[in-house]
Write an enzyme that holds these catalytic residues in place. Sequence first.
Site, mmCIF file in Angstrom:
data_model
loop_
_atom_site.group_PDB
_atom_site.id
_atom_site.type_symbol
_atom_site.label_atom_id
_atom_site.label_comp_id
_atom_site.label_asym_id
_atom_site.label_seq_id
_atom_site.Cartn_x
_atom_site.Cartn_y
_atom_site.Cartn_z
ATOM 1 N N GLU A 276 0.843 -1.215 0.000
ATOM 2 C CA GLU A 276 0.000 0.000 0.000
ATOM 3 C C GLU A 276 0.869 1.251 0.000
ATOM 4 O O GLU A 276 0.552 2.249 -0.663
ATOM 5 C CB GLU A 276 -0.935 0.013 1.205
ATOM 6 C CG GLU A 276 -1.971 -1.093 1.217
ATOM 7 C CD GLU A 276 -2.805 -1.158 -0.044
ATOM 8 O OE1 GLU A 276 -3.267 -0.112 -0.541
ATOM 9 O OE2 GLU A 276 -3.003 -2.277 -0.568
ATOM 10 N N TRP A 279 1.813 1.810 -3.429
ATOM 11 C CA TRP A 279 0.744 2.450 -4.229
ATOM 12 C C TRP A 279 0.863 3.976 -4.098
ATOM 13 O O TRP A 279 0.699 4.724 -5.063
ATOM 14 C CB TRP A 279 -0.650 2.050 -3.741
ATOM 15 C CG TRP A 279 -1.243 0.858 -4.440
ATOM 16 C CD1 TRP A 279 -1.404 -0.386 -3.910
ATOM 17 C CD2 TRP A 279 -1.761 0.802 -5.784
ATOM 18 N NE1 TRP A 279 -1.989 -1.209 -4.845
ATOM 19 C CE2 TRP A 279 -2.220 -0.505 -5.998
ATOM 20 C CE3 TRP A 279 -1.878 1.731 -6.827
ATOM 21 C CZ2 TRP A 279 -2.793 -0.910 -7.205
ATOM 22 C CZ3 TRP A 279 -2.451 1.334 -8.035
ATOM 23 C CH2 TRP A 279 -2.892 0.029 -8.213
ATOM 24 N N TRP A 308 -21.347 12.659 -18.975
ATOM 25 C CA TRP A 308 -21.742 12.617 -17.562
ATOM 26 C C TRP A 308 -23.082 13.329 -17.382
ATOM 27 O O TRP A 308 -23.420 14.236 -18.140
ATOM 28 C CB TRP A 308 -20.685 13.310 -16.698
ATOM 29 C CG TRP A 308 -19.293 12.798 -16.905
ATOM 30 C CD1 TRP A 308 -18.248 13.464 -17.479
ATOM 31 C CD2 TRP A 308 -18.776 11.506 -16.550
ATOM 32 N NE1 TRP A 308 -17.128 12.679 -17.505
ATOM 33 C CE2 TRP A 308 -17.426 11.470 -16.945
ATOM 34 C CE3 TRP A 308 -19.331 10.378 -15.945
ATOM 35 C CZ2 TRP A 308 -16.610 10.354 -16.749
ATOM 36 C CZ3 TRP A 308 -18.510 9.262 -15.750
ATOM 37 C CH2 TRP A 308 -17.182 9.262 -16.147
ATOM 38 N N ASN A 343 -10.524 2.605 3.127
ATOM 39 C CA ASN A 343 -10.189 2.472 1.698
ATOM 40 C C ASN A 343 -11.232 1.679 0.903
ATOM 41 O O ASN A 343 -11.605 2.072 -0.201
ATOM 42 C CB ASN A 343 -8.808 1.822 1.548
ATOM 43 C CG ASN A 343 -8.418 1.665 0.105
ATOM 44 O OD1 ASN A 343 -8.355 2.640 -0.634
ATOM 45 N ND2 ASN A 343 -8.194 0.435 -0.332
ATOM 46 N N TRP A 361 -16.403 11.973 -12.323
ATOM 47 C CA TRP A 361 -15.540 11.613 -11.184
ATOM 48 C C TRP A 361 -14.878 12.838 -10.557
ATOM 49 O O TRP A 361 -14.537 12.828 -9.376
ATOM 50 C CB TRP A 361 -14.475 10.592 -11.613
ATOM 51 C CG TRP A 361 -13.601 11.012 -12.764
ATOM 52 C CD1 TRP A 361 -13.881 10.836 -14.092
ATOM 53 C CD2 TRP A 361 -12.329 11.671 -12.708
ATOM 54 N NE1 TRP A 361 -12.850 11.339 -14.866
ATOM 55 C CE2 TRP A 361 -11.886 11.850 -14.042
ATOM 56 C CE3 TRP A 361 -11.519 12.112 -11.680
ATOM 57 C CZ2 TRP A 361 -10.669 12.458 -14.368
ATOM 58 C CZ3 TRP A 361 -10.299 12.719 -11.990
ATOM 59 C CH2 TRP A 361 -9.892 12.890 -13.325
ATOM 60 N N TRP A 384 -9.625 8.126 -7.549
ATOM 61 C CA TRP A 384 -10.830 8.446 -8.342
ATOM 62 C C TRP A 384 -10.693 7.947 -9.775
ATOM 63 O O TRP A 384 -11.650 7.400 -10.353
ATOM 64 C CB TRP A 384 -11.134 9.954 -8.295
ATOM 65 C CG TRP A 384 -11.918 10.254 -7.059
ATOM 66 C CD1 TRP A 384 -11.424 10.696 -5.865
ATOM 67 C CD2 TRP A 384 -13.327 10.037 -6.861
ATOM 68 N NE1 TRP A 384 -12.440 10.771 -4.947
ATOM 69 C CE2 TRP A 384 -13.618 10.384 -5.522
ATOM 70 C CE3 TRP A 384 -14.365 9.592 -7.669
ATOM 71 C CZ2 TRP A 384 -14.909 10.299 -4.983
ATOM 72 C CZ3 TRP A 384 -15.655 9.507 -7.136
ATOM 73 C CH2 TRP A 384 -15.912 9.855 -5.814
HETATM 74 C C1 LIG Z 1 -11.461 7.352 -4.370
HETATM 75 C C2 LIG Z 1 -10.234 7.303 -3.474
HETATM 76 C C3 LIG Z 1 -9.700 8.480 -2.970
HETATM 77 C C4 LIG Z 1 -8.569 8.442 -2.131
HETATM 78 N N1 LIG Z 1 -8.053 9.620 -1.652
HETATM 79 C C5 LIG Z 1 -6.931 9.603 -0.872
HETATM 80 C C6 LIG Z 1 -6.361 10.795 -0.379
HETATM 81 O O1 LIG Z 1 -6.816 11.917 -0.671
HETATM 82 N N2 LIG Z 1 -5.287 10.706 0.432
HETATM 83 C C7 LIG Z 1 -4.719 9.497 0.771
HETATM 84 O O2 LIG Z 1 -3.723 9.468 1.519
HETATM 85 N N3 LIG Z 1 -5.221 8.353 0.274
HETATM 86 C C8 LIG Z 1 -6.306 8.356 -0.507
HETATM 87 N N4 LIG Z 1 -6.827 7.180 -0.979
HETATM 88 C C9 LIG Z 1 -6.107 5.919 -0.710
HETATM 89 C C10 LIG Z 1 -6.541 5.157 0.559
HETATM 90 O O3 LIG Z 1 -7.923 5.020 0.603
HETATM 91 C C11 LIG Z 1 -6.064 5.834 1.857
HETATM 92 O O4 LIG Z 1 -4.690 6.130 1.768
HETATM 93 C C12 LIG Z 1 -6.264 4.917 3.055
HETATM 94 O O5 LIG Z 1 -7.620 4.585 3.191
HETATM 95 C C13 LIG Z 1 -5.771 5.629 4.307
HETATM 96 O O6 LIG Z 1 -6.009 4.858 5.450
HETATM 97 P P1 LIG Z 1 -4.807 4.249 6.278
HETATM 98 O O7 LIG Z 1 -3.829 5.299 6.615
HETATM 99 O O8 LIG Z 1 -5.395 3.477 7.401
HETATM 100 O O9 LIG Z 1 -4.153 3.276 5.218
HETATM 101 P P2 LIG Z 1 -3.304 1.932 5.352
HETATM 102 O O10 LIG Z 1 -4.122 0.852 4.777
HETATM 103 O O11 LIG Z 1 -2.760 1.744 6.701
HETATM 104 O O12 LIG Z 1 -2.110 2.189 4.307
HETATM 105 C C14 LIG Z 1 -0.883 2.814 4.704
HETATM 106 C C15 LIG Z 1 -0.627 4.042 3.869
HETATM 107 O O13 LIG Z 1 -0.431 3.687 2.511
HETATM 108 C C16 LIG Z 1 -0.973 4.706 1.664
HETATM 109 N N5 LIG Z 1 -2.043 4.115 0.855
HETATM 110 C C17 LIG Z 1 -2.844 3.077 1.197
HETATM 111 N N6 LIG Z 1 -3.665 2.759 0.165
HETATM 112 C C18 LIG Z 1 -3.381 3.620 -0.825
HETATM 113 C C19 LIG Z 1 -3.885 3.805 -2.149
HETATM 114 N N7 LIG Z 1 -4.834 3.010 -2.676
HETATM 115 N N8 LIG Z 1 -3.376 4.810 -2.896
HETATM 116 C C20 LIG Z 1 -2.399 5.607 -2.417
HETATM 117 N N9 LIG Z 1 -1.880 5.481 -1.172
HETATM 118 C C21 LIG Z 1 -2.354 4.493 -0.393
HETATM 119 C C22 LIG Z 1 -1.539 5.796 2.578
HETATM 120 O O14 LIG Z 1 -0.561 6.797 2.735
HETATM 121 C C23 LIG Z 1 -1.776 5.035 3.873
HETATM 122 O O15 LIG Z 1 -1.733 5.846 5.030
HETATM 123 C C24 LIG Z 1 -7.961 7.187 -1.820
HETATM 124 C C25 LIG Z 1 -8.516 6.018 -2.347
HETATM 125 C C26 LIG Z 1 -9.647 6.067 -3.152
HETATM 126 C C27 LIG Z 1 -10.205 4.780 -3.695
#
Ligand SMILES: Cc1cc2nc3c(=O)[nH]c(=O)nc-3n(C[C@H](O)[C@H](O)[C@H](O)COP(=O)(O)OP(=O)(O)OC[C@H]3O[C@@H](n4cnc5c(N)ncnc54)[C@H](O)[C@@H]3O)c2cc1C
Length: 474
Positions: A276, A279, A308, A343, A361, A384
């Site tokens: 993650e 990502w 849209w 997420n 979107w 998105w």
């Molecule tokens: C539509 C959409 C919008 C999102 N907008 C944001 C946003 O504005 N800011 C944001 O930080 N994340 C965003 N995410 C990614 C992800 O949902 C969040 O990072 C995550 O839910 C944060 O929770 P956590 O810190 O517990 O993550 P954990 O699951 O603990 O992951 C650890 C870290 O990895 C990174 N990460 C995890 N998943 C992703 C991912 N899919 N893409 C990029 N980085 C990721 C984050 O920095 C996160 O804190 C988005 C995802 C979607 C589908």
Amino acid sequence: MTTHLVWFRNDLRIHDNLALAAACRHPNATVLALYIATPGQWHQHQMAPRQAAFIQGHLNSLQQALGERGIPLLVKTVDDFAASITVLREACETHRVDALFYNYQYEINERQRDAAVEKTLSNVMCQGFDDSVMLAPGSIMTGNHEMYKVFTPFKNAYLRRLREGLPECVRAPDVRPGGALREALTAVELNYPQQDFDHTLFAADEKNALNQLRQFCQQRVVNYDTDRDFPAIEGTSRLSACLAIGALSPRQCLHRLLKEHPQALEGENGAVWLSELIWREFYRHLMTYHPKLCRHRPFITWTDNVQWQSNPVMLRAWQQGETGFPVVDAAMQQLNHTGWMHNRLRMIVASFLVKDLLIDWREGERYFMSQLIDGDLAANNGGWQWAASTGTDAAPYFRIFNPTTQGERFDKKGEFIRHWLPALAEVPDSDIHEPWGWADKVGVKLDYPRPIVSHKEARLKTLAAYEAARKGEA
Ligand SMILES: Cc1cc2nc3c(=O)[nH]c(=O)nc-3n(C[C@H](O)[C@H](O)[C@H](O)COP(=O)(O)OP(=O)(O)OC[C@H]3O[C@@H](n4cnc5c(N)ncnc54)[C@H](O)[C@@H]3O)c2cc1C
């Protein structure tokens, strides 16, 4: 006597801050720090008031930590990035600055601002650092020296590079020769709307952020791959808010993870969480390589032709969590009340807005930004575009989540739903995802909306809209 200025932006911490460490390396340099608030620019970027409050809290603890090390933090407020160039020039003149240190930001407006700053400060040595990533954008490329378009090969190349050598973390600076600052500090206040955040969920200072990281890696990361998809479980780290403003660095996450689980790089415990973090890097590297993403252009060009629907009533129902689809509505309540969303739910609500309501979107991207405490252009845009099937390595356009079955899979008994939608408290587990079917049968009137669309019909309409766009007929 030499004077170094550290320009803080999205890197509000003293540990493992590459620019700060470099500025402090010269033992006798006078080190000053500067933060420039740009409320007009933040409005343009839809920064959430909760994120502003989070930044303000972290700036105050940063000011304290720097002060203890003898480094004063100057805080200036101007409208936008253009005006911040003048502030920097004046600060460099007033304090006779010899060298400016800052950590790169990869968004287009930020890059243009930094280029203008370097041009203006022709007599000051300027040094930038790739601090908000584990490996610098441009360092993980295909054999043809292009940016990867697909995540898995990017991740494999990334892991190979990490196995060859880890990016180091740098220490917090020592106290400067003159000792700690003696004068009382004035609280930093940002001239931007603020909304309080839950300090038990989001670490309000750097020390707590590091504790949260340690606890997560010691206690919960082992179950991350099984728990992370279930919003009723506290299965993820919730560190995104700290990573977004740089109160933590991804290198700190990497090193803490490997300290607790040294085999994570080999695919063992912790590997899914590391994935993650990669990502996050993928979207940052992509955005640097394809600046059009910062301009909210789709990665797949033909998707710009999708017709849209402009439907303010539906858009508002989605924003307020009043769609009649319980998992969608509970998720939007979580976002609106805490500034954070799980997420799995981000994927579900994004898919619902785009593929059930056929709303652009970019409306969702904007709304998320205006609410998220962890708002981050690259991750938000990436998420998105993934959900809308307009991005690189995105969900294919014909894969359309069914919001009811998604709810059944990931919140089977409706624990998460009932927490955010008390109106559904009495609905039995077996009916929680379609409460009106049950309510009509037993003659109960629910204080909850009926579904605003038929998923079946919406799905067909969306498929037709994407297909027409793809064939160039739209
Ligand atoms: C539509 C959409 C919008 C999102 N907008 C944001 C946003 O504005 N800011 C944001 O930080 N994340 C965003 N995410 C990614 C992800 O949902 C969040 O990072 C995550 O839910 C944060 O929770 P956590 O810190 O517990 O993550 P954990 O699951 O603990 O992951 C650890 C870290 O990895 C990174 N990460 C995890 N998943 C992703 C991912 N899919 N893409 C990029 N980085 C990721 C984050 O920095 C996160 O804190 C988005 C995802 C979607 C589908």
